[in-house]
Design a protein around this motif. Sequence first.
Motif, PDB file in Angstrom:
ATOM      1  N   GLN A 191       0.832  -1.201   0.000  1.00 19.74           N
ATOM      2  CA  GLN A 191       0.000   0.000   0.000  1.00 19.74           C
ATOM      3  C   GLN A 191       0.870   1.256   0.000  1.00 19.74           C
ATOM      4  O   GLN A 191       0.473   2.284  -0.546  1.00 19.74           O
ATOM      5  CB  GLN A 191      -0.933   0.013   1.217  1.00 19.74           C
ATOM      6  N   GLU A 192       2.039   1.173   0.598  1.00 19.38           N
ATOM      7  CA  GLU A 192       2.948   2.322   0.604  1.00 19.38           C
ATOM      8  C   GLU A 192       3.289   2.753  -0.824  1.00 19.38           C
ATOM      9  O   GLU A 192       3.369   3.954  -1.125  1.00 19.38           O
ATOM     10  CB  GLU A 192       4.234   1.977   1.376  1.00 19.38           C
ATOM     11  N   THR A 193       3.487   1.783  -1.703  1.00 15.69           N
ATOM     12  CA  THR A 193       3.796   2.073  -3.103  1.00 15.69           C
ATOM     13  C   THR A 193       2.577   2.647  -3.814  1.00 15.69           C
ATOM     14  O   THR A 193       2.685   3.631  -4.563  1.00 15.69           O
ATOM     15  CB  THR A 193       4.276   0.807  -3.822  1.00 15.69           C
ATOM     16  N   LEU A 194       1.420   2.062  -3.587  1.00 14.01           N
ATOM     17  CA  LEU A 194       0.182   2.580  -4.179  1.00 14.01           C
ATOM     18  C   LEU A 194      -0.065   4.008  -3.720  1.00 14.01           C
ATOM     19  O   LEU A 194      -0.365   4.889  -4.538  1.00 14.01           O
ATOM     20  CB  LEU A 194      -1.000   1.676  -3.818  1.00 14.01           C
ATOM     21  N   CYS A 195       0.077   4.263  -2.436  1.00 13.82           N
ATOM     22  CA  CYS A 195      -0.106   5.623  -1.908  1.00 13.82           C
ATOM     23  C   CYS A 195       0.854   6.606  -2.575  1.00 13.82           C
ATOM     24  O   CYS A 195       0.471   7.711  -2.944  1.00 13.82           O
ATOM     25  CB  CYS A 195       0.129   5.654  -0.399  1.00 13.82           C
ATOM     26  N   GLY A 196       2.104   6.213  -2.713  1.00 19.16           N
ATOM     27  CA  GLY A 196       3.087   7.090  -3.343  1.00 19.16           C
ATOM     28  C   GLY A 196       2.756   7.389  -4.790  1.00 19.16           C
ATOM     29  O   GLY A 196       2.933   8.515  -5.262  1.00 19.16           O
ATOM     30  N   THR A 197       2.246   6.400  -5.491  1.00 20.59           N
ATOM     31  CA  THR A 197       1.858   6.590  -6.884  1.00 20.59           C
ATOM     32  C   THR A 197       0.688   7.567  -6.987  1.00 20.59           C
ATOM     33  O   THR A 197       0.672   8.453  -7.846  1.00 20.59           O
ATOM     34  CB  THR A 197       1.499   5.236  -7.532  1.00 20.59           C
ATOM     35  N   VAL A 198      -0.282   7.443  -6.086  1.00 19.08           N
ATOM     36  CA  VAL A 198      -1.418   8.367  -6.088  1.00 19.08           C
ATOM     37  C   VAL A 198      -0.965   9.765  -5.662  1.00 19.08           C
ATOM     38  O   VAL A 198      -1.442  10.770  -6.203  1.00 19.08           O
ATOM     39  CB  VAL A 198      -2.572   7.842  -5.207  1.00 19.08           C
ATOM     40  N   LEU A 199      -0.022   9.855  -4.736  1.00 16.52           N
ATOM     41  CA  LEU A 199       0.538  11.168  -4.377  1.00 16.52           C
ATOM     42  C   LEU A 199       1.173  11.839  -5.594  1.00 16.52           C
ATOM     43  O   LEU A 199       0.997  13.043  -5.811  1.00 16.52           O
ATOM     44  CB  LEU A 199       1.580  11.028  -3.267  1.00 16.52           C
ATOM     45  N   ASP A 200       1.915  11.069  -6.381  1.00 18.76           N
ATOM     46  CA  ASP A 200       2.515  11.624  -7.606  1.00 18.76           C
ATOM     47  C   ASP A 200       1.443  12.210  -8.517  1.00 18.76           C
ATOM     48  O   ASP A 200       1.613  13.297  -9.078  1.00 18.76           O
ATOM     49  CB  ASP A 200       3.297  10.547  -8.365  1.00 18.76           C
ATOM     50  N   ILE A 201       0.340  11.500  -8.656  1.00 19.86           N
ATOM     51  CA  ILE A 201      -0.770  11.965  -9.499  1.00 19.86           C
ATOM     52  C   ILE A 201      -1.362  13.250  -8.913  1.00 19.86           C
ATOM     53  O   ILE A 201      -1.565  14.243  -9.625  1.00 19.86           O
ATOM     54  CB  ILE A 201      -1.857  10.881  -9.619  1.00 19.86           C
TER      55      ILE A 201
ATOM     56  N   GLY B 114      -5.354   0.001   6.391  1.00 18.50           N
ATOM     57  CA  GLY B 114      -5.005   1.113   5.526  1.00 18.50           C
ATOM     58  C   GLY B 114      -3.747   1.850   5.915  1.00 18.50           C
ATOM     59  O   GLY B 114      -3.075   1.525   6.890  1.00 18.50           O
ATOM     60  N   LEU B 115      -3.495   2.855   5.105  1.00 19.53           N
ATOM     61  CA  LEU B 115      -2.277   3.648   5.235  1.00 19.53           C
ATOM     62  C   LEU B 115      -2.564   5.061   4.762  1.00 19.53           C
ATOM     63  O   LEU B 115      -3.309   5.259   3.804  1.00 19.53           O
ATOM     64  CB  LEU B 115      -1.177   3.040   4.368  1.00 19.53           C
ATOM     65  N   THR B 116      -1.968   6.044   5.419  1.00 19.87           N
ATOM     66  CA  THR B 116      -2.045   7.438   4.970  1.00 19.87           C
ATOM     67  C   THR B 116      -0.626   7.950   4.755  1.00 19.87           C
ATOM     68  O   THR B 116       0.240   7.751   5.614  1.00 19.87           O
ATOM     69  CB  THR B 116      -2.768   8.316   6.013  1.00 19.87           C
ATOM     70  N   ARG B 117      -0.411   8.587   3.611  1.00 16.51           N
ATOM     71  CA  ARG B 117       0.864   9.246   3.319  1.00 16.51           C
ATOM     72  C   ARG B 117       0.587  10.692   2.963  1.00 16.51           C
ATOM     73  O   ARG B 117      -0.442  11.017   2.374  1.00 16.51           O
ATOM     74  CB  ARG B 117       1.585   8.591   2.147  1.00 16.51           C
ATOM     75  N   PHE B 118       1.525  11.538   3.301  1.00 16.43           N
ATOM     76  CA  PHE B 118       1.428  12.969   3.045  1.00 16.43           C
ATOM     77  C   PHE B 118       2.719  13.435   2.379  1.00 16.43           C
ATOM     78  O   PHE B 118       3.797  12.952   2.708  1.00 16.43           O
ATOM     79  CB  PHE B 118       1.203  13.713   4.367  1.00 16.43           C
ATOM     80  N   ARG B 119       2.581  14.378   1.469  1.00 10.91           N
ATOM     81  CA  ARG B 119       3.772  14.954   0.831  1.00 10.91           C
ATOM     82  C   ARG B 119       3.479  16.403   0.461  1.00 10.91           C
ATOM     83  O   ARG B 119       2.385  16.724   0.030  1.00 10.91           O
ATOM     84  CB  ARG B 119       4.142  14.169  -0.430  1.00 10.91           C
ATOM     85  N   ARG B 120       4.469  17.260   0.651  1.00 10.29           N
ATOM     86  CA  ARG B 120       4.349  18.633   0.160  1.00 10.29           C
ATOM     87  C   ARG B 120       5.511  18.921  -0.761  1.00 10.29           C
ATOM     88  O   ARG B 120       6.592  18.337  -0.629  1.00 10.29           O
ATOM     89  CB  ARG B 120       4.277  19.642   1.293  1.00 10.29           C
ATOM     90  N   LYS B 121       5.252  19.818  -1.696  1.00 16.44           N
ATOM     91  CA  LYS B 121       6.311  20.210  -2.625  1.00 16.44           C
ATOM     92  C   LYS B 121       7.291  21.102  -1.913  1.00 16.44           C
ATOM     93  O   LYS B 121       6.929  21.885  -1.033  1.00 16.44           O
ATOM     94  CB  LYS B 121       5.724  20.949  -3.835  1.00 16.44           C
ATOM     95  N   VAL B 122       8.535  20.979  -2.287  1.00 16.60           N
ATOM     96  CA  VAL B 122       9.574  21.790  -1.657  1.00 16.60           C
ATOM     97  C   VAL B 122       9.749  23.072  -2.424  1.00 16.60           C
ATOM     98  O   VAL B 122       9.650  23.156  -3.601  1.00 16.60           O
ATOM     99  CB  VAL B 122      10.907  21.022  -1.610  1.00 16.60           C
TER     100      VAL B 122
END
Length: 133
Positions: free
Chosen positions: A88-98, A125-133
């Motif tokens: 799920q970590e990989t799936l989350c990261g892919t959706v974050l990219d989108i 489940g899993l939650t991932r967060f990312r912000r642009k630098v």
Amino acid sequence: MRLDNVIENALASASGEDVFIYRLEGVKLDVEIGIHDYERGVKQRVLIDVITLVSKQWCGSDDIGTVVDYDYILHGIKALETRQFDLQETLCGTVLDIALEPAVVSAAQVTTRKVDAYADAAAVGLTRFRRKV
């Protein structure tokens, strides 16, 4: 840093801009995901929630071209049904990219939930967060 901290920072530094928090919740995805032998070659139901953060001047126009349209996220997620993910970590990261594709989106949060993983639980489940630098 958590999404609520990023939102607070965006609000504090908006200086005349509005802060838009877009939500796309409960997207249903049938995808091959998992590391176990019994998960290989079998599609599982996954629910996906996406939150994106945009700080920009509101033009006041009631025109879809002036805002972030949810369609790019929904279509991007649905295109993943042909892929295979171990984690799920990989799936989350892919959706974050989108979610972070548009230049105007400054941060995003994605939650994935495998709803059929355990008979005794509603979801895992899993939650991932990312912000642009």
